[in-house]
Design an enzyme around this catalytic site. Structure first.
Site, PDB file in Angstrom:
ATOM      1  CB  ALA A  51      -0.935  -0.007   1.217  1.00  0.00           C
ATOM      2  CE1 TYR A  52       6.210   5.072   2.241  1.00  0.00           C
ATOM      3  CE2 TYR A  52       7.499   3.369   1.164  1.00  0.00           C
ATOM      4  CZ  TYR A  52       7.387   4.632   1.690  1.00  0.00           C
ATOM      5  OH  TYR A  52       8.472   5.480   1.647  1.00  0.00           O
ATOM      6  CG  LEU A  53       6.446   0.007  -2.322  1.00  0.00           C
ATOM      7  CD1 LEU A  53       6.936  -1.327  -2.855  1.00  0.00           C
ATOM      8  CD2 LEU A  53       7.562   1.058  -2.398  1.00  0.00           C
ATOM      9  CE  LYS A  96       6.965   8.404  -0.771  1.00  0.00           C
ATOM     10  NZ  LYS A  96       7.013   9.730  -0.059  1.00  0.00           N
TER      11      LYS A  96
END
Length: 218
Positions: A128-130, A133
């Site tokens: 989810a972070y990637l 970003k």
């Protein structure tokens, strides 16, 4: 230069504030918690208390008025869930970009992550972070009113910086001290010839200033 940094209490941001203030720049760091103010002052930065998860574009733009450059270095942090990856790593980055456009601040540098991709697959928090970003980076690259540069460091360490890096469009995986990430950011802020570049960063063999100059204008 006057430089405003989102995520002013982050580990990279505090190092960057110290470097910028030491070279004579005027630095402001946006923070969410009043108790973080002293750490910013110790790094030579002016603390600006503002929550990028709830602030309006107008509120953020007011703090960007008169700035020569803006750096997005905010992040939800490793202990946060998928929801805050969306509100901070994506949402706050989009807000900060919109505010920079509103305030007429053209130079805009983003601290992203190696592997950031809006189409990244997976259900883990890091996936989810990637995605978040990647979505933020994609949004920034569409802003014609910004002279943007996106920096994607490899795996971050707290080792002492060496001042020797590899900075290219694609470096492959690797480690890099936060000290050296901050040093590269300080050079990028002052090198508008890197506008329009998305760069990966790991430890290497080139001095920071040489590495930045070698990609400038490419």
């Amino acid at each position: 230069m006057r430089i405003v940094i989102a995520g002013g209490h982050g580990q990279i941001a505090l190092r960057l504030e110290h470097l910028l203030s030491a070279r004579g720049d005027e630095v402001a760091g946006i923070i969410r918690k009043h108790e973080q103010s002293d750490d910013l002052r110790a790094a030579g930065a002016e603390p600006v208390l503002l929550d990028l998860e709830s602030a309006s574009v107008e509120e953020v733009a007011a703090h960007l008025q008169g700035a020569d450059a803006a750096v997005f270095a905010a992040g939800a942090g490793p202990g946060s869930g998928a929801a805050r990856k969306e509100t901070v790593d994506r949402g706050a980055a989009v807000l900060f970009a919109d505010a920079a456009v509103r305030a007429g601040v053209r130079r805009f540098v983003v601290v992203s992550s190696m592997g950031a991709d809006p189409a990244h697959q997976g259900d883990d928090i890091f996936d989810a972070y990637l995605r978040a970003k990647g979505e933020a980076d994609a949004y920034v690259t569409r802003q014609e009113a910004l002279d943007w540069t996106i920096l994607r460091p490899g795996s971050l360490t707290n080792d002492a910086g060496t001042g020797l890096v590899r900075l290219e469009a694609h470096t492959g995986r690797g480690f890099v001290p936060r000290d050296d990430v901050a040093a590269v950011l300080a050079e990028l802020v002052d090198t508008p010839a890197t506008t329009g570049l998305t760069l990966e960063l790991i430890s290497g063999s080139q001095p920071v200033s040489v590495a930045v100059k070698s990609v400038a204008g490419n």
